[in-house]
Design a protein around this motif. Structure first.
Motif, PDB file in Angstrom:
ATOM      1  N   ASN A  82     -28.943  54.045 -14.940  1.00 46.00           N
ATOM      2  CA  ASN A  82     -28.450  54.849 -16.098  1.00 46.00           C
ATOM      3  C   ASN A  82     -26.911  54.338 -16.060  1.00 46.00           C
ATOM      4  OD1 ASN A  82     -28.229  56.664 -18.118  1.00 46.00           O
ATOM      5  ND2 ASN A  82     -27.573  58.366 -16.777  1.00 46.00           N
ATOM      6  N   TRP A  83     -26.484  53.682 -17.066  1.00 45.57           N
ATOM      7  CA  TRP A  83     -25.025  53.263 -17.378  1.00 45.57           C
ATOM      8  C   TRP A  83     -24.845  53.868 -18.547  1.00 45.57           C
ATOM      9  CZ3 TRP A  83     -26.472  47.773 -16.486  1.00 45.57           C
ATOM     10  CH2 TRP A  83     -26.868  47.338 -15.141  1.00 45.57           C
ATOM     11  N   VAL A  84     -23.649  54.712 -18.521  1.00 45.76           N
ATOM     12  CA  VAL A  84     -23.256  55.345 -19.737  1.00 45.76           C
ATOM     13  C   VAL A  84     -21.952  54.665 -20.353  1.00 45.76           C
ATOM     14  CG1 VAL A  84     -22.522  57.690 -20.846  1.00 45.76           C
ATOM     15  CG2 VAL A  84     -24.341  57.593 -19.044  1.00 45.76           C
ATOM     16  N   LEU A  85     -20.913  54.749 -19.541  1.00 46.83           N
ATOM     17  CA  LEU A  85     -19.702  54.161 -19.966  1.00 46.83           C
ATOM     18  C   LEU A  85     -18.687  53.685 -18.962  1.00 46.83           C
ATOM     19  CD1 LEU A  85     -18.017  54.435 -22.941  1.00 46.83           C
ATOM     20  CD2 LEU A  85     -17.104  56.489 -21.884  1.00 46.83           C
ATOM     21  N   HIS A  86     -17.770  52.510 -19.273  1.00 48.85           N
ATOM     22  CA  HIS A  86     -17.016  52.051 -18.488  1.00 48.85           C
ATOM     23  C   HIS A  86     -15.909  52.879 -17.689  1.00 48.85           C
ATOM     24  CE1 HIS A  86     -14.797  51.126 -22.061  1.00 48.85           C
ATOM     25  NE2 HIS A  86     -13.946  50.832 -21.224  1.00 48.85           N
ATOM     26  N   TYR A  87     -15.782  54.151 -18.321  1.00 39.53           N
ATOM     27  CA  TYR A  87     -14.581  54.660 -17.741  1.00 39.53           C
ATOM     28  C   TYR A  87     -15.089  56.374 -18.156  1.00 39.53           C
ATOM     29  CZ  TYR A  87     -13.062  55.932 -22.557  1.00 39.53           C
ATOM     30  OH  TYR A  87     -12.971  56.107 -23.878  1.00 39.53           O
ATOM     31  N   ASN A  88     -14.139  57.207 -17.172  1.00 37.14           N
ATOM     32  CA  ASN A  88     -14.411  58.437 -17.350  1.00 37.14           C
ATOM     33  C   ASN A  88     -12.951  59.098 -18.139  1.00 37.14           C
ATOM     34  OD1 ASN A  88     -14.510  61.152 -16.740  1.00 37.14           O
ATOM     35  ND2 ASN A  88     -15.463  61.055 -14.740  1.00 37.14           N
ATOM     36  N   LYS A  89     -13.583  59.720 -19.222  1.00 38.34           N
ATOM     37  CA  LYS A  89     -12.244  60.292 -19.959  1.00 38.34           C
ATOM     38  C   LYS A  89     -11.355  61.269 -19.311  1.00 38.34           C
ATOM     39  CE  LYS A  89     -15.114  59.303 -24.235  1.00 38.34           C
ATOM     40  NZ  LYS A  89     -15.649  59.800 -25.551  1.00 38.34           N
ATOM     41  N   SER A  90     -12.109  61.925 -18.180  1.00 42.21           N
ATOM     42  CA  SER A  90     -11.215  62.691 -17.475  1.00 42.21           C
ATOM     43  C   SER A  90     -10.268  62.344 -16.382  1.00 42.21           C
ATOM     44  CB  SER A  90     -12.262  63.755 -16.826  1.00 42.21           C
ATOM     45  OG  SER A  90     -12.752  63.150 -15.559  1.00 42.21           O
ATOM     46  N   GLY A  91     -10.421  60.638 -16.250  1.00 48.70           N
ATOM     47  CA  GLY A  91      -9.713  60.153 -15.325  1.00 48.70           C
ATOM     48  C   GLY A  91     -10.370  60.173 -13.941  1.00 48.70           C
ATOM     49  N   GLU A  92     -11.354  60.706 -13.856  1.00 52.62           N
ATOM     50  CA  GLU A  92     -11.868  60.685 -12.651  1.00 52.62           C
ATOM     51  C   GLU A  92     -12.885  59.382 -12.465  1.00 52.62           C
ATOM     52  OE1 GLU A  92     -11.480  62.971 -10.137  1.00 52.62           O
ATOM     53  OE2 GLU A  92      -9.861  63.834 -11.566  1.00 52.62           O
ATOM     54  N   GLY A  93     -13.654  59.544 -11.392  1.00 52.12           N
ATOM     55  CA  GLY A  93     -14.541  58.246 -10.967  1.00 52.12           C
ATOM     56  C   GLY A  93     -15.636  58.079 -12.183  1.00 52.12           C
ATOM     57  N   LEU A  94     -16.653  57.239 -11.573  1.00 50.12           N
ATOM     58  CA  LEU A  94     -17.837  56.857 -12.673  1.00 50.12           C
ATOM     59  C   LEU A  94     -19.018  57.608 -12.234  1.00 50.12           C
ATOM     60  CD1 LEU A  94     -17.258  53.182 -13.568  1.00 50.12           C
ATOM     61  CD2 LEU A  94     -16.685  55.164 -14.856  1.00 50.12           C
ATOM     62  N   ASP A  95     -18.868  58.240 -10.933  1.00 49.17           N
ATOM     63  CA  ASP A  95     -20.175  58.855 -10.116  1.00 49.17           C
ATOM     64  C   ASP A  95     -21.060  59.637 -11.253  1.00 49.17           C
ATOM     65  OD1 ASP A  95     -19.485  57.276  -8.041  1.00 49.17           O
ATOM     66  OD2 ASP A  95     -19.260  58.971  -6.908  1.00 49.17           O
ATOM     67  N   CYS A  96     -20.347  60.113 -12.276  1.00 52.44           N
ATOM     68  CA  CYS A  96     -21.215  61.319 -13.120  1.00 52.44           C
ATOM     69  C   CYS A  96     -21.534  60.299 -14.342  1.00 52.44           C
ATOM     70  CB  CYS A  96     -20.291  62.306 -13.641  1.00 52.44           C
ATOM     71  SG  CYS A  96     -18.696  61.822 -14.511  1.00 52.44           S
ATOM     72  N   LEU A  97     -21.356  59.078 -14.609  1.00 54.97           N
ATOM     73  CA  LEU A  97     -21.515  58.216 -15.766  1.00 54.97           C
ATOM     74  C   LEU A  97     -22.387  57.079 -15.597  1.00 54.97           C
ATOM     75  CD1 LEU A  97     -17.925  58.361 -17.042  1.00 54.97           C
ATOM     76  CD2 LEU A  97     -19.987  59.390 -18.060  1.00 54.97           C
ATOM     77  N   VAL A  98     -22.544  56.667 -14.093  1.00 50.19           N
ATOM     78  CA  VAL A  98     -23.677  55.703 -13.907  1.00 50.19           C
ATOM     79  C   VAL A  98     -24.469  56.094 -12.554  1.00 50.19           C
ATOM     80  CG1 VAL A  98     -21.850  54.013 -14.837  1.00 50.19           C
ATOM     81  CG2 VAL A  98     -21.905  54.433 -12.489  1.00 50.19           C
ATOM     82  N   THR A  99     -25.501  55.029 -12.396  1.00 54.54           N
ATOM     83  CA  THR A  99     -26.276  55.200 -11.321  1.00 54.54           C
ATOM     84  C   THR A  99     -25.403  54.389 -10.336  1.00 54.54           C
ATOM     85  OG1 THR A  99     -28.413  55.351 -12.440  1.00 54.54           O
ATOM     86  CG2 THR A  99     -28.235  54.421 -10.124  1.00 54.54           C
ATOM     87  N   HIS A 100     -25.254  54.952  -9.197  1.00 49.89           N
ATOM     88  CA  HIS A 100     -24.144  54.330  -8.292  1.00 49.89           C
ATOM     89  C   HIS A 100     -24.894  53.004  -7.724  1.00 49.89           C
ATOM     90  CE1 HIS A 100     -21.736  53.910  -4.738  1.00 49.89           C
ATOM     91  NE2 HIS A 100     -20.996  54.743  -5.274  1.00 49.89           N
ATOM     92  N   PRO A 101     -23.809  52.138  -7.950  1.00 46.47           N
ATOM     93  CA  PRO A 101     -24.142  50.567  -7.281  1.00 46.47           C
ATOM     94  C   PRO A 101     -24.916  50.443  -5.798  1.00 46.47           C
ATOM     95  CG  PRO A 101     -21.997  50.786  -7.954  1.00 46.47           C
ATOM     96  CD  PRO A 101     -22.404  52.267  -8.115  1.00 46.47           C
ATOM     97  N   SER A 102     -24.650  51.385  -5.004  1.00 45.24           N
ATOM     98  CA  SER A 102     -25.243  51.533  -3.754  1.00 45.24           C
ATOM     99  C   SER A 102     -26.739  51.828  -3.875  1.00 45.24           C
ATOM    100  CB  SER A 102     -24.552  52.125  -2.823  1.00 45.24           C
ATOM    101  OG  SER A 102     -24.807  53.618  -3.006  1.00 45.24           O
ATOM    102  N   LEU A 103     -27.179  52.570  -4.932  1.00 41.89           N
ATOM    103  CA  LEU A 103     -28.404  52.893  -5.010  1.00 41.89           C
ATOM    104  C   LEU A 103     -29.202  51.970  -5.652  1.00 41.89           C
ATOM    105  CD1 LEU A 103     -30.916  54.933  -4.871  1.00 41.89           C
ATOM    106  CD2 LEU A 103     -29.826  55.954  -6.994  1.00 41.89           C
ATOM    107  N   ILE A 104     -28.620  51.135  -6.747  1.00 41.71           N
ATOM    108  CA  ILE A 104     -29.181  50.015  -7.414  1.00 41.71           C
ATOM    109  C   ILE A 104     -29.431  48.931  -6.079  1.00 41.71           C
ATOM    110  CG2 ILE A 104     -28.838  48.081  -9.216  1.00 41.71           C
ATOM    111  CD1 ILE A 104     -26.971  50.003 -10.314  1.00 41.71           C
ATOM    112  N   GLU A 105     -28.308  48.654  -5.503  1.00 37.75           N
ATOM    113  CA  GLU A 105     -28.579  47.521  -4.293  1.00 37.75           C
ATOM    114  C   GLU A 105     -29.555  47.819  -3.376  1.00 37.75           C
ATOM    115  OE1 GLU A 105     -25.840  44.970  -1.690  1.00 37.75           O
ATOM    116  OE2 GLU A 105     -24.891  46.930  -2.388  1.00 37.75           O
ATOM    117  N   ALA A 106     -29.741  49.105  -2.885  1.00 39.62           N
ATOM    118  CA  ALA A 106     -30.992  49.632  -1.988  1.00 39.62           C
ATOM    119  C   ALA A 106     -32.180  49.436  -2.805  1.00 39.62           C
ATOM    120  CB  ALA A 106     -30.838  51.039  -1.746  1.00 39.62           C
TER     121      ALA A 106
END
Length: 159
Positions: A82-106
């Protein structure tokens, strides 16, 4: 004789830690490169496949291949995070907007064991997403190159 798990199964797995970081303790995984689990996500995915009963008779050996019953050697596979957007409008990290890369890698670590012919990792993020920036922010190109160096025919796609 097939040792397939039942058709309707719910498998649950507990992660050794909360988060997505590296796993600091040693957890043997002879099926993986280096013989051990490297991240919390890898440990959770491994435990999920074990709890699901996939290739259970070879679990704990270098021959364990939990996705072999689903992915034939040479098959074409799509991994759809799940990839939604390349940035978080709140200025926080991307964890709520993308499947974490470590899970994809696993998932790709275990998919690699099944020897697919071609793997496409892709999604259709929102139209305002800059896919190049998303790839950079998540380290996706580095991840893909790592799997290519191990012989996987893999690509990233913006659907």
């Amino acid at each position: 004789m097939s040792m397939s798990p039942p058709e309707h199964v719910v498998a649950l797995a507990a992660s050794p830690l909360a988060g997505y970081g590296p796993l600091t303790g040693f957890l043997a995984a002879p099926e993986l490169p280096g013989g051990c689990v490297r991240s919390v996500a890898e440990a959770a995915v491994r435990e999920l496949f074990r709890a699901w009963g996939l290739d259970l008779w070879r679990f704990g050996t270098p021959d364990w291949n939990p996705l072999a019953e689903f992915v034939s050697a040479g098959a074409r596979v799509v991994v759809k995070p799940n990839w939604v957007l390349h940035y978080n409008k709140s200025g926080e990290g991307l964890d709520c907007l993308v499947t974490h890369p470590s899970l994809i890698e696993a998932m790709l670590q275990y998919l690699h064991l099944a020897r697919p012919g071609r793997v496409t990792v892709g999604d259709a993020p929102v139209q305002s997403c800059n896919f190049a920036k998303l790839r950079a922010a998540c380290g996706l190109d580095r991840m893909v190159e790592g799997f290519r160096s191990r012989g996987m025919n893999i690509e990233l796609a913006d659907f």
